[in-house]
Motif scaffolding. Structure first.
Motif, mmCIF file in Angstrom:
data_model
loop_
_atom_site.group_PDB
_atom_site.id
_atom_site.type_symbol
_atom_site.label_atom_id
_atom_site.label_comp_id
_atom_site.label_asym_id
_atom_site.label_seq_id
_atom_site.Cartn_x
_atom_site.Cartn_y
_atom_site.Cartn_z
ATOM 1 N N SER A 50 5.205 14.085 -11.714
ATOM 2 C CA SER A 50 5.895 14.063 -13.012
ATOM 3 C C SER A 50 4.971 14.375 -14.181
ATOM 4 N N LEU A 51 3.673 14.333 -13.941
ATOM 5 C CA LEU A 51 2.703 14.519 -15.022
ATOM 6 C C LEU A 51 2.878 15.888 -15.690
ATOM 7 N N ARG A 52 3.131 15.881 -16.993
ATOM 8 C CA ARG A 52 3.301 17.102 -17.795
ATOM 9 C C ARG A 52 4.326 18.057 -17.171
ATOM 10 N N SER A 53 5.342 17.488 -16.519
ATOM 11 C CA SER A 53 6.365 18.316 -15.876
ATOM 12 C C SER A 53 7.743 17.701 -16.092
ATOM 13 N N PRO A 54 8.374 17.968 -17.234
ATOM 14 C CA PRO A 54 9.701 17.400 -17.511
ATOM 15 C C PRO A 54 10.751 17.838 -16.489
ATOM 16 N N GLU A 55 10.582 19.036 -15.923
ATOM 17 C CA GLU A 55 11.546 19.502 -14.920
ATOM 18 C C GLU A 55 11.488 18.623 -13.669
ATOM 19 N N ASN A 56 10.270 18.330 -13.219
ATOM 20 C CA ASN A 56 10.121 17.453 -12.051
ATOM 21 C C ASN A 56 10.626 16.049 -12.343
ATOM 22 N N ASN A 82 4.765 8.819 -17.271
ATOM 23 C CA ASN A 82 4.811 10.262 -17.021
ATOM 24 C C ASN A 82 6.229 10.803 -17.001
ATOM 25 N N MET A 83 7.182 9.977 -16.537
ATOM 26 C CA MET A 83 8.562 10.436 -16.465
ATOM 27 C C MET A 83 9.210 10.531 -17.839
ATOM 28 N N VAL A 84 8.941 9.535 -18.703
ATOM 29 C CA VAL A 84 9.661 9.494 -19.989
ATOM 30 C C VAL A 84 8.906 10.161 -21.132
ATOM 31 N N SER A 85 7.600 10.425 -20.967
ATOM 32 C CA SER A 85 6.813 10.935 -22.091
ATOM 33 C C SER A 85 7.337 12.265 -22.617
ATOM 34 N N ARG A 86 7.879 13.109 -21.730
ATOM 35 C CA ARG A 86 8.434 14.396 -22.167
ATOM 36 C C ARG A 86 9.936 14.487 -21.889
ATOM 37 N N ASN A 87 10.515 13.358 -21.500
ATOM 38 C CA ASN A 87 11.967 13.268 -21.318
ATOM 39 C C ASN A 87 12.435 11.954 -21.933
ATOM 40 N N LYS A 88 12.429 11.882 -23.254
ATOM 41 C CA LYS A 88 12.745 10.634 -23.947
ATOM 42 C C LYS A 88 14.147 10.127 -23.622
ATOM 43 N N SER A 89 15.036 11.025 -23.219
ATOM 44 C CA SER A 89 16.404 10.608 -22.910
ATOM 45 C C SER A 89 16.456 9.664 -21.711
ATOM 46 N N GLN A 90 15.409 9.691 -20.885
ATOM 47 C CA GLN A 90 15.391 8.817 -19.711
ATOM 48 C C GLN A 90 15.054 7.372 -20.066
ATOM 49 N N SER A 91 14.484 7.168 -21.238
ATOM 50 C CA SER A 91 14.051 5.817 -21.625
ATOM 51 C C SER A 91 15.207 4.831 -21.607
ATOM 52 N N LYS A 92 16.380 5.279 -22.056
ATOM 53 C CA LYS A 92 17.536 4.390 -22.140
ATOM 54 C C LYS A 92 17.876 3.785 -20.785
ATOM 55 N N PRO A 127 0.807 -1.226 0.000
ATOM 56 C CA PRO A 127 0.000 0.000 0.000
ATOM 57 C C PRO A 127 0.843 1.280 0.000
ATOM 58 N N THR A 128 1.947 1.270 0.760
ATOM 59 C CA THR A 128 2.817 2.450 0.807
ATOM 60 C C THR A 128 3.496 2.667 -0.531
ATOM 61 N N LEU A 129 3.964 1.592 -1.151
ATOM 62 C CA LEU A 129 4.612 1.703 -2.464
ATOM 63 C C LEU A 129 3.637 2.211 -3.519
ATOM 64 N N SER A 130 2.409 1.696 -3.490
ATOM 65 C CA SER A 130 1.406 2.148 -4.450
ATOM 66 C C SER A 130 1.151 3.640 -4.307
ATOM 67 N N ALA A 131 1.038 4.102 -3.047
ATOM 68 C CA ALA A 131 0.825 5.531 -2.797
ATOM 69 C C ALA A 131 2.037 6.339 -3.239
ATOM 70 N N GLY A 132 3.243 5.811 -2.977
ATOM 71 C CA GLY A 132 4.463 6.524 -3.352
ATOM 72 C C GLY A 132 4.638 6.643 -4.848
ATOM 73 N N LEU A 133 4.388 5.548 -5.560
ATOM 74 C CA LEU A 133 4.492 5.590 -7.018
ATOM 75 C C LEU A 133 3.432 6.517 -7.612
ATOM 76 N N GLY A 134 2.238 6.496 -7.027
ATOM 77 C CA GLY A 134 1.194 7.405 -7.479
ATOM 78 C C GLY A 134 1.576 8.858 -7.257
ATOM 79 N N CYS A 135 2.283 9.110 -6.162
ATOM 80 C CA CYS A 135 2.760 10.465 -5.864
ATOM 81 C C CYS A 135 3.771 10.914 -6.907
ATOM 82 N N VAL A 136 4.728 10.043 -7.245
ATOM 83 C CA VAL A 136 5.742 10.377 -8.263
ATOM 84 C C VAL A 136 5.077 10.603 -9.618
ATOM 85 N N ALA A 137 4.092 9.753 -9.941
ATOM 86 C CA ALA A 137 3.380 9.908 -11.215
ATOM 87 C C ALA A 137 2.685 11.264 -11.293
ATOM 88 N N ALA A 138 2.040 11.666 -10.192
ATOM 89 C CA ALA A 138 1.338 12.955 -10.173
ATOM 90 C C ALA A 138 2.300 14.125 -10.287
#
Length: 459
Positions: A349-355, A391-401, A336-347
């Motif tokens: 990072s959403l439409r925020s390449p700087e974050n 959300n992390m890679v959609s606007r930061n394609k360099s992270q995909s690698k 449950p904590t991991l799910s909440a944490g990953l959801g937090c990172v997703a939120a």
């Protein structure tokens, strides 16, 4: 459609098994249970005991009624109240039977008839037990008693028990929530936010209960309206309490849960941030790094605050990226904590390449991949991880690698086979990572009936 029966119907079936079939009392009960369950009858609220036991339970209520009429010694009344509470604590079927015997009204009568502290406390305890998961019993008389017992002249323990009773009345019951809220209970709750910690915890619980939207019988409730009013009246106080109790494990958890519930408007999120709430949350996460429950609430609160774009930027500027990454890594055994944490990172990072870049630099891709490896059968983890990666890679394609070098494609492909229900989420992550994936194109735009095609990329 779920079938239901009355307690009397069940009792009659048991008696028929004894009298007509000659079964032993124990076998008669077992056979009656099998009969009704095979017909699809819901027996969750039925007392599955011999009818004679049902009669003995009813007798407790009858005896309490007689004690009230004769104004008997308070000690005898307390004994009977304790007996009723003991039966209620055995399960919902016992509560239902006792409730149908009129226990609620008799206990309220007892409150009126006896001006005795111990009787009052035991009445409230019995009501809490009786009405937990059975709030339908509340009536206008009960609401009046709740409000009166929360008055200034009432002792602390009576207030605490009354708040617990009020909370149970609100859970799963929209009409009760509205009745209690309309009785201007919020004015009392605002005062209690400055009371002792025992009262404070129960007060916060009632605030959350008033903002619930959990009654399936009601199409439209007033959860949002209640949350908005509670936030307007209490938010500044709760923020101050965050600072005051940031070392108190139980209270800080309750305060953050309450904030998550009432932050229903963007201006409320900004108020928390402007008042220094982010610094407090960061300090709490660093103080309780390995506390799963507190970190889970911090993640949820940060996600709620991230709904405001300015707040989302300020969260990362307050150095939360390394704090969140560390918290995920330290609590990677708790789903449950991991799910909440990953959801937090997703939120965040959403439409925020700087974050997203800030998170990437903390080494979070490796943490995410390790979490997925540790929990191969947890659908909620893989769904949240897919959102986060996308959300992390959609606007930061360099992270995909970096993600691909860690073997995330193989993990996602395995998840795709294991969890068909979250196929879209996983495929969206694979797509934005640049992997070869087939996505359904539900509408081709050519008119006529829907057709299905395939495409490597999908918006």
């Amino acid at each position: 459609m779920v079938l239901v029966i009355s307690q009397e119907t069940f009792n009659n079936a048991v008696l028929e098994n004894i009298e007509d079939l000659g079964l032993s009392p124990e076998d008669a009960v077992k056979d009656a249970i099998l009969q009704f369950e095979s017909q699809g009858v819901d027996l969750s609220s039925i007392l599955k005991e011999l009818p004679t036991y049902s009669e003995s339970i009813k007798e407790h209520v009858v005896q309490l009624t007689e004690l009230n009429k004769s104004k008997s010694d308070p000690k005898r009344v307390i004994e009977k109240l304790e007996a009723i509470k003991t039966e209620c604590d055995k399960g919902i079927e016992y509560k239902v039977l006792i409730g149908k015997c009129g226990a609620y009204s008799v206990i309220l009568d007892t409150l009126s008839n006896y001006n005795d502290d111990n009787v009052r406390m035991n009445c409230l305890k019995s009501l809490i037990s009786l009405m937990s998961k059975q709030p339908d019993l509340l009536d206008d008389r009960g609401v009046e008693i709740i409000v009166s017992y929360l008055g200034k002249d009432t002792d602390i323990e009576t207030k605490r028990l009354t708040l617990k009773w009020a909370k149970e009345c609100c859970i799963m019951h929209e009409l009760n929530r509205q009745k209690i809220f309309n009785a201007e209970i919020l004015e009392k709750l605002k005062e209690f936010l400055n009371e002792s910690t025992a009262i404070l915890r129960e007060t916060l619980a009632v605030c959350r209960a008033l903002a619930l939207d959990d009654d399936v019988r009601v199409e439209f409730g007033k959860a949002h309206e209640h949350s908005k009013i509670i936030a307007n009246e209490t938010l500044s106080t709760i923020i101050r309490l965050l600072s005051r109790f940031q070392q108190d494990e139980q209270l800080i958890n309750d305060l953050m849960i309450t904030l998550c519930v009432i932050l229903v408007r963007a201006e409320f999120c900004k108020e928390v941030v402007d008042a220094g709430g982010l610094e407090i949350i960061r300090d709490v996460m660093q103080t309780f790094q390995s506390n799963e429950k507190i970190n889970r609430q911090c993640f949820k609160l940060l996600k709620a605050l991230a709904g405001h774009d300015e707040c989302k930027i300020r969260i990362i500027k307050n150095q939360f990226a390394p704090v969140i990454t560390t918290a995920l890594d330290l609590n990677k055994g708790n789903v449950p904590t991991l799910s909440a944490g990953l959801g937090c990172v997703a939120a965040l990072s959403l439409r925020s390449p700087e974050n997203s870049k800030e998170f990437f630099e903390t080494g979070i891709p490796e943490v995410i991949v390790n979490i997925m490896k540790m929990h191969p059968r947890e659908k909620v983890i893989h769904k949240s991880a897919s959102w986060t990666i996308r959300n992390m890679v959609s606007r930061n394609k360099s992270q995909s690698k970096a993600f691909l070098e860690l073997g995330v494609e193989e993990l996602l492909q395995t998840s795709l086979k294991n969890f068909k229900e979250i196929e879209y989420d996983i495929k969206a992550a694979l797509r934005d990572l640049g992997c070869n994936v087939q996505l359904k194109e539900e509408w081709t735009g050519r008119g006529g009936a829907l057709t299905t095609g395939f495409s490597k990329h999908e918006d």
